[in-house]
Scaffold this motif. Structure first.
Motif, short mmCIF file in Angstrom:
data_model
loop_
_atom_site.label_atom_id
_atom_site.label_comp_id
_atom_site.label_asym_id
_atom_site.label_seq_id
_atom_site.Cartn_x
_atom_site.Cartn_y
_atom_site.Cartn_z
N SER A 493 0.87 -1.26 0.06
CA SER A 493 -0.16 -0.10 0.15
C SER A 493 0.74 1.23 0.06
O SER A 493 0.36 2.39 0.09
CB SER A 493 -0.90 0.02 1.36
OG SER A 493 -0.37 0.06 2.40
N ILE A 552 -7.16 0.91 1.68
CA ILE A 552 -7.21 -0.35 1.12
C ILE A 552 -7.63 -1.35 2.33
O ILE A 552 -8.10 -2.49 1.89
CB ILE A 552 -5.69 -0.74 1.12
CG1 ILE A 552 -4.81 -0.78 2.20
CG2 ILE A 552 -5.04 0.24 -0.07
CD1 ILE A 552 -3.51 -1.60 2.20
N CYS A 564 0.40 -8.23 2.99
CA CYS A 564 0.36 -6.93 2.17
C CYS A 564 1.69 -7.02 1.43
O CYS A 564 2.48 -5.96 1.31
CB CYS A 564 0.39 -5.80 2.94
SG CYS A 564 0.00 -4.16 1.95
#
Length: 783
Positions: A493, A552, A564
């Motif tokens: 992210s 997200i 992630c």
């Protein structure tokens, strides 16, 4: 046969014919065992066998398979209503029942099943209090107009229109991810391999037939790898019918050729025994039959007939002067076992070159074909002459052959003109023109699929009609290429990552052949816009990391993994044609070269289109390597046998002309080089070389006896030539029945093999003597 001739015979001949009874008893015992083993063979297939596991793109997919739900092996079931729309009690209750029925099918990854009735399909909206959301189907049933209106609102807010919900609101999709192996309900420690044939049968019986049968207003449409393979396996049952037809046709032609019932039956029986041995050996070695290798028994039978005819033909000729069937059989064996062995070993090694291709289903086809050819060496070069030494050729057939040999034969005399000094140069010039024509048009052959849907099946097949329904009614294609964006943990992210993904999405969306691209960035932009009163000005990426992390957090499952460290980008394509896949993957690779860093890597490829793209790359690289290897092997075998480069050229050049013209034919018919058609190249070369070997072997014998070339070729045609002609037509007629198959790739193989068998035969009869006129020096053979 005198005692002297028996004692000076080759060792192999003495070993077989001096122990005939032992040989027959041994064959009988082995055949019984192989028949039992063959009865255990079952159609089997696997998703992993159909893909090139060693290719870097597939290795990337397997590495991240657990992090990408619904992007591997899955099916899509569209439940449609003919009269009305999905906002009715009738439809929603039917959809719930279908969903529940699918949920309990063996092999379904139940945790990742998606439909309007599963809790992982949710709606989201921005309100004055912030984000609100919930499951799309948030009621146990929809009985009132008010409930159905709530459902409509939830669907409109879900973002699933065009994906799970049809654009015309007349159908919805159930996405069903599958497991290659799953726990045995009766023994949790045991894993059961997914049976595609059984799974497809359950889909038809419990889903399509049951729900369409009880309600004519409901229609079911199913697509996906498992269903496609299931339909192919279903077509295998009909393939057996073609084997029966080929058997009857071959027997009729054998009877016409030999005019001897018992020799025809024995030849047929030995070829059937070869198929039994091949099937039995495959099961013994731990292999089954998949939709591609199911065609190999046809080829084994055809090759067996091909070599059996040579034995019977030679024995018929020898019976004219031999004092017994035993003597005729030994003479026939002695004249043919060397060229027959060379031809069959060349076939087997040629088929073995399929092992060079890193796709398991093609390798297994190569193994099956090689095993079958190895078996024919025993059944048709050993068992057949041994049986014929007892049975013999009928007196009527022998008298017919004696009568034919005693008078001129117009057909063979006419064909012998191909060796005439005035005709041979014309033949060579025509061959050069044909080579140029084939090479020019053969360059237009494409790698991969050239048709939409499942090219293994006909355009009007049930599967392709279902696929067409989904394409017409949904915005997202069933052809999905997934780019895997890999980062260190907790970095998917990061703004730098998201910005690079955004650039990739933009490039993909503006590339010809791409419908749309979806990723974590797509969701993040929507969430950021929602956090800012839904203003379109805020539909962008924020440089504030906290905003991105918040954005997200609302992404649905599958947009990034738990750590992630992986964020897939799903690229929806118009089709999976070779040209489209090549263009898209080239663009992704160029992008990756520009944007990849130590902490950010764009990897190809997952999704069905990604797998197909990797398969095309492997086939393109393997095609030339395989073809060169086949020809090198055949050339070396011929060189070792005849010890003459001119002899090798006489045999190989007609074979090469067939390969070149076959490529041109593929281009004209719109058949791409793919998993289904690539083996045909090796099969056509491997079987086609037999013609040239038999003809040249007999021609050389007559040249050594001092006959002029044209006269030697005439005598060759009277003996071996008629057997080669018969074999070519018999093989072609046998595989021509495949053209009517429900399985399109079998029909394509039937067209190509029919052409290659006929043209290999014609090339050997026409071009070989013309080349011999320029390349062979008869006086050197007589030295």
């Amino acid at each position: 046969m005198s005692r002297h001739h028996q004692e000076t015979a080759p060792f192999v001949e003495r070993l077989i014919f001096n122990n005939r009874l032992v040989v027959l008893l041994l064959f009988a015992a082995i055949t019984l065992f192989m028949a039992f083993q063959a009865s255990q063979v079952r159609p089997v297939t696997s998703f992993d066998k159909m893909i090139p596991l060693q290719h870097p793109w597939i290795a990337n997919m397997i590495e991240h398979r657990d992090d990408m739900a619904n992007l591997g092996n899955s099916i899509r079931i569209a439940v449609a209503i003919e009269d009305g729309d999905i906002f009715s009690t009738e439809y929603m209750e039917t959809l719930k029942r279908v969903n529940d029925e699918v949920f309990f099918l063996p092999g379904v990854d139940r945790a990742n099943l998606r439909s309007l009735w599963t809790p992982n399909v949710r709606w989201t909206e921005v309100t004055e209090y912030g984000f609100d959301g919930g499951p799309v189907a948030d009621k146990p049933s929809y009985l009132t107009e008010e409930d159905l209106e709530d459902l409509r609102v939830n669907i409109l807010k879900s973002g699933e229109i065009g994906r799970l919900v049809a654009n015309n609101f007349k159908s919805t999709i159930i996405e069903v991810p599958l497991q290659e192996s799953y726990p045995n309900p009766e023994n949790q420690g045991e894993l059961i391999q997914l049976d595609y044939g059984e799974f497809s049968r359950l889909l038809e019986e419990k889903i399509r037939n049951e729900f369409q049968g009880e309600n004519p207003n409901i229609s079911i449409h199913i697509v996906g790898f498992a269903k496609k393979v299931g339909d192919l396996i279903e077509g295998i049952v009909k393939v057996v019918m073609y084997f029966g037809v080929a058997l009857l046709i071959t027997f009729a032609l054998l009877l016409i050729f030999t005019r001897c019932l018992k020799s025809s039956l024995v030849t047929l029986a030995c070829s059937v025994i070869a198929v039994i041995w091949q099937m039995g050996l495959l099961h013994t070695l731990g292999y089954g039959l998949d939709p591609y290798s199911i065609l190999v028994p046809f080829l084994v039978f055809a090759i067996g007939i091909s070599h059996g005819v040579q034995i019977i033909n030679a024995m018929s000729i020898e019976s004219i002067t031999a004092d017994s069937a035993y003597t005729a059989a030994r003479r026939a064996f002695r004249s043919l076992y060397v060229p027959g062995m060379v031809a069959l070993v060349s076939d087997g090694v040629g088929f073995a070159t399929l092992l060079l291709i890193e796709i398991e289903v093609i390798r297994e086809l190569g193994i099956a074909a090689s095993v079958g050819v190895g078996v024919i060496i025993l059944t048709n070069l050993v068992l057949l002459p041994t049986l014929m030494s007892y049975i013999g050729i009928s007196k009527r057939a022998v008298e017919r052959n004696r009568d034919l040999n005693s008078r001129p034969q117009r057909l063979w005399r006419g064909l012998s003109g191909f060796a005439h000094p005035a005709v041979a140069p014309i033949s060579v010039v025509i061959a050069i023109i044909a080579f140029a024509f084939g090479i020019y048009h053969g360059q237009k052959v494409e790698i991969g699929d050239l048709d939409p849907g499942a090219p293994e099946l006909h355009a009007d097949s049930r599967y392709n009609l279902d696929n067409d329904f989904i394409i017409r009614n949904y915005s997202t294609s069933s052809d999905v290429l997934v780019v895997m964006v890999s980062t260190p943990p907790e970095m998917c992210s990061a703004y730098e990552t998201m910005e690079a993904i955004d650039q990739l999405e933009w490039r993909m969306a503006n590339l010809s052949g791409v419908q749309s691209a979806v990723s974590l960035v797509t969701v993040a932009k929507q969430v950021i816009m929602g956090n800012n009163e839904g203003s379109l000005k805020w539909q962008t990426l924020s440089r504030n990391q906290d905003n991105l992390n918040t954005a997200i957090s609302r992404a649905p499952e599958g947009m990034f993994n738990a750590s992630c460290s992986l964020a897939p980008v799903m690229v929806f394509l118009n089709d999976h044609k070779a040209e489209t896949l090549q263009r898209v993957t080239a663009e992704v690779e160029a992008f990756a070269e520009e944007y990849n860093t130590e902490n950010l890597e764009f990897k190809l490829a997952a999704g069905n289109a990604g797998i197909e793209a990797a398969t095309n790359v492997v086939i393109e690289k393997s095609q030339i390597k395989m073809l060169i290897t086949v020809y090198v092997v055949v050339i070396l075998m011929c060189l070792a046998t005849f010890r003459s480069i001119p002899a090798v050229l006489c045999i190989i050049i007609p074979l090469a002309l067939t390969s070149v013209l076959a490529n041109a034919l593929m281009a004209f018919l719109g058949i791409g080089v793919k998993v289904a058609t690539l083996p045909v190249i090796a099969l056509g070369v491997g079987i086609g070389v037999d013609y040239g070997i038999y003809i040249y072997s007999r021609l050389e014998t007559y040249l050594r006896q001092g006959l002029p070339l044209q006269e030697a070729y005439y005598e060759t045609l009277k003996t071996t030539g008629k057997a080669v002609t018969f074999t070519g037509f018999t093989l072609a007629i046998g595989v021509a029945t495949w053209i009517f198959s429900d399985i399109k790739f079998q029909a394509d193989m039937g067209i190509l093999l029919t052409f290659m068998f006929l043209w290999n035969m014609f090339g050997a009869l026409w071009l070989l003597p013309a080349l011999a006129r320029f390349l062979i020096r008869p006086e050197k053979l007589r030295d």
